[in-house]
Scaffold this active site. Structure first.
Site, PDB file in Angstrom:
ATOM      1  N   ASP A   1       0.921  -1.150  -0.108  1.00 13.71           N
ATOM      2  CA  ASP A   1       0.006   0.011  -0.044  1.00 13.71           C
ATOM      3  C   ASP A   1       0.838   1.175   0.029  1.00 13.71           C
ATOM      4  OD1 ASP A   1       0.873  -0.804   2.537  1.00 13.71           O
ATOM      5  OD2 ASP A   1      -0.574   0.193   3.440  1.00 13.71           O
ATOM      6  N   GLU A   2       0.208   2.383  -0.409  1.00 12.57           N
ATOM      7  CA  GLU A   2       0.757   3.785  -0.332  1.00 12.57           C
ATOM      8  C   GLU A   2       2.248   3.809  -0.698  1.00 12.57           C
ATOM      9  OE1 GLU A   2      -1.978   5.480   2.878  1.00 12.57           O
ATOM     10  OE2 GLU A   2      -0.326   4.327   3.741  1.00 12.57           O
ATOM     11  N   LEU A   3       2.702   3.125  -1.850  1.00 12.78           N
ATOM     12  CA  LEU A   3       4.066   3.423  -2.320  1.00 12.78           C
ATOM     13  C   LEU A   3       4.142   4.806  -2.816  1.00 12.78           C
ATOM     14  CD1 LEU A   3       6.943   2.433  -2.536  1.00 12.78           C
ATOM     15  CD2 LEU A   3       6.117   1.301  -4.856  1.00 12.78           C
TER      16      LEU A   3
END
Ligand SMILES: *[C@@H]1O[C@H](CO)[C@@H](O)[C@H](O)[C@H]1NC(C)=O
Ligand SMILES: *[C@@H]1O[C@H](CO)[C@@H](O)[C@H](O)[C@H]1NC(C)=O
Ligand SMILES: *[C@@H]1O[C@H](CO)[C@@H](O)[C@H](O)[C@H]1NC(C)=O
Ligand SMILES: *[C@@H]1O[C@H](CO)[C@@H](O)[C@H](O)[C@H]1NC(C)=O
Ligand SMILES: *[C@@H]1O[C@H](CO)[C@@H](O)[C@H](O)[C@H]1NC(C)=O
Ligand SMILES: *[C@@H]1O[C@H](CO)[C@@H](O)[C@H](O)[C@H]1NC(C)=O
Length: 580
Positions: free
Chosen positions: A348-350
């Site tokens: 997530d959320e790279l």
């Protein structure tokens, strides 16, 4: 003492009928009182089972009889030792209890397991285990349980235990609902809680108590988000500096034996533990232990590089990262595979800007980064598969990065909207963790500090990003497959509620989770529709059962919060219904 016939009528009027949680798929009950004998004899496929006090020996090999024996022991303990007098569920000062009539009682329980367990029963992939069961209690106290798997037996025993109350007159335990006939099976195979162990440490006792409460709710997957950029509590013997440098304190770690004991605790309660090492973002803490693997650690302003401080992501074009992962996975995955069929690689959320700071990449262009990320995930997932596990990822790996993943991969969706539907329709196996319904941490205000100056006017009233609080009614309204075609709905394996722990630790863990996770648990088990009408179940049917189940959670040592005031629990549900 009132005559029994009158008491039966009183019980009908005042006690919530079928006060089981989650409500079984098919149930019929009567209104006869039955007591249960403390010396009740339990047989499993004809063999006598040991009474209270049995715990399966620690092992990575599981035996159906030992698992059932442990469950019987806990069931009897729930009925006879951690039960409650339900005064809170009856009009104040009323005489709601039946006359103690010990000649009419349950003296034996016959359990038949009609199928054979396999190693997959104890570490199932979605759909591997038949969790169904039947339970009958005759008017004269004969109890029969039948299930194909030991998992089904565990569910039946839990349902059985919820039929009984403690009597205030002494050590007497009774149901008011005999005869009982139940045929039950879950709607979804994956019914879970995601617990964050990295933002704040969660104790092993808390994790195990959560597993217990999950099993009472027929929840069967505990997803441990075990590391993040803030801390690395997981001891990896071949990479000792990870936890030495990365844990918040030397005592706040999970050793290999801690991990094994959590897995074993779960298996013996029908709860499969799924471990997540989030990558390639959410992993900055490695910088404290091993250099040259992480970029953008503690980069500021953090908002441009990650969702919350400290930032830090794997350097994605770096052979050292691959050899680090190789060592990490060779150490960790063989310790997981005896107990679980899944490993979660996060994703997530790279934030693309992290790679702009990477001397080996110097780009934040998705088109440049996507092939590097694909290669990275291919490598990670090949290690996961080589250990006999199936990979799990957060949805961005598909929805943001359009990665090609193996068909065994489960995608966990959290961003809401039509994501679950779209993923299911495009053929992905999906777990629903829609933050609009399932983020239990939301709606309690901000943990981040606001700078001096005019913050009080600018940021007032300091709401968090995912407000409002996901109250149990909101959670209950949501079924992951609503609005999805039947063929695509087959790809929706179930859901997980999420417990991100920035403001959650031992002091409030129980009442953040319970009984709100129970609401999701019922929907995932038997849906939120009334079988009679097909419409969403009336809150007037749900509330008395949830009030009652909350009392059971309390009695069994879980600090679940109340969902109503006692005024409401003591009257019928109508008394506390919005008057329109
Ligand atoms: C329980 O099982 C026994 C043995 O199979 C059977 O004789 C009896 O009728 C069953 N009782 C009920 C209430 O289903
Ligand atoms: C990347 O950084 C720039 C500032 O240099 C910022 O405007 C942009 O929003 C950041 N991108 C992300 C995805 O955070
Ligand atoms: C990755 O590193 C190699 C050299 O090790 C370099 O040739 C290549 O251009 C780099 N890839 C990117 C996208 O920067
Ligand atoms: C990439 O970096 C540039 C320069 O720092 C910035 O202006 C741009 O917003 C960044 N792109 C993204 C997608 O964040
Ligand atoms: C995603 O990847 C697939 C296969 O690699 C490709 O056919 C498709 O065009 C891509 N979609 C987008 C939006 O980039
Ligand atoms: C429920 O409680 C209300 C308010 O006390 C009362 O008027 C009503 O008769 C009760 N209904 C039943 C079915 O007991």
């Amino acid at each position: 003492m009132l005559p029994k016939a009158i008491l039966a009528i009183a019980a009908l009027a005042f006690s919530p009928a079928n006060a089981l949680w989650p409500i079984p798929q098919k149930i019929s009950t009567g209104d006869s009182v039955l007591f249960i004998d403390q010396a009740v004899k339990v047989t499993y496929n004809g063999q006598l089972i040991l009474p209270i006090g049995y715990t399966p020996p620690p092992s990575s090999h599981f035996d159906s009889k030992q698992i059932v024996q442990g469950a019987v022991s806990r069931t009897l303990q729930s009925i006879f030792q951690t039960n409650y007098v339900p005064w809170k569920l009856h009009p104040r000062n009323s005489n709601f209890e039946p006359r103690v009539a010990p000649q009419n009682r349950i003296q034996s329980i016959a359990i038949q397991q009609t199928g054979k367990d396999t190693t997959q029963t104890f570490k199932p992939r979605a759909g591997d285990v038949d969790e169904s069961y039947t339970l009958t209690v005759s008017k004269n106290g004969q109890v029969n349980i039948s299930a194909k798997s030991s998992t089904g037996v565990l569910h039946a025993l839990e349902t059985f235990s919820q039929l009984f109350y403690k009597h205030s007159a002494g050590p007497f335990y009774y149901t008011t609902q005999a005869p009982v006939s139940i045929q039950d099976a879950p709607k979804y195979p994956h019914r879970g809680i995601m617990l964050d162990l990295a933002r704040n440490y969660q104790t092993i006792d808390d994790i195990k108590r959560t597993i217990d409460a999950m099993s009472w709710n027929k929840l069967n997957r505990l997803h441990l988000h075990i590391t993040d950029s803030q801390s690395w509590p997981l001891v990896i013997p071949s990479l000792p500096k990870l936890s030495q440098a990365g844990a918040y304190h030397p005592s706040l770690v999970y050793t290999p034996s801690d991990l094994a004991s959590i897995f074993q605790y779960g298996v013996s309660r029908g709860v499969e533990v799924i471990t997540e090492i989030d990558m390639p973002g959410h992993i900055g803490v490695i910088e404290l232990a091993y250099s040259d693997l992480i970029v953008a650690y503690e980069q500021m302003p953090y908002q441009d590089y990650c969702a919350e401080p400290p930032c830090g992501a794997f350097s994605m074009n770096n052979t050292k990262v691959y050899s680090f992962l190789d060592t990490l996975f060779n150490d960790l995955l063989p310790r997981i595979s005896p107990y679980s069929s899944y490993f979660h690689t996060g994703g997530d959320e790279l934030n693309v800007n992290d790679s702009e700071l990477d001397p080996r990449i110097r780009s934040n262009d998705t088109a440049v980064l996507q092939p590097l990320l694909q290669k990275f995930i291919n490598f990670a997932h090949s290690k996961v598969r080589a250990a006999g596990l199936s990979p799990f990822v957060w949805e961005e790996m598909v929805t943001t990065w359009n990665l090609t993943l193996g068909s065994d991969t489960v995608v966990q969706s959290w961003l809401g909207g039509d994501a679950v539907k779209n993923l299911a329709e495009s053929g992905h196996k999906v777990i629903d963790t829609d933050y609009n319904f399932y983020y239990l941490d939301c709606g309690r205000g901000q943990w981040v500090n606001f700078p001096p100056g005019n913050s009080y006017t600018t940021y007032y009233p300091f709401n968090d990003w995912c407000q409002p609080t996901k109250n149990w009614r909101l959670i209950y309204s949501h079924d992951p497959a609503t609005g999805v075609s039947a063929s695509a709905a087959k790809n929706i394996l179930g859901g997980e509620v999420a417990v991100w722990s920035e403001m959650i630790d031992a002091a409030n863990l129980d009442n953040i989770i319970w009984p709100r996770a129970s609401a999701a648990g019922e929907v995932w088990w038997s849906g939120n529709a009334d079988p009679a009408t097909g419409q969403q179940r009336s809150q007037l049917d749900v509330v008395p059962r949830l009030n009652e189940f909350r009392e059971r959670l309390l009695a069994r040592g879980v600090s679940a919060m109340p969902i109503q005031m006692t005024y409401c629990t003591q009257l019928n549900a109508t008394a506390c219904t919005l008057f329109t």
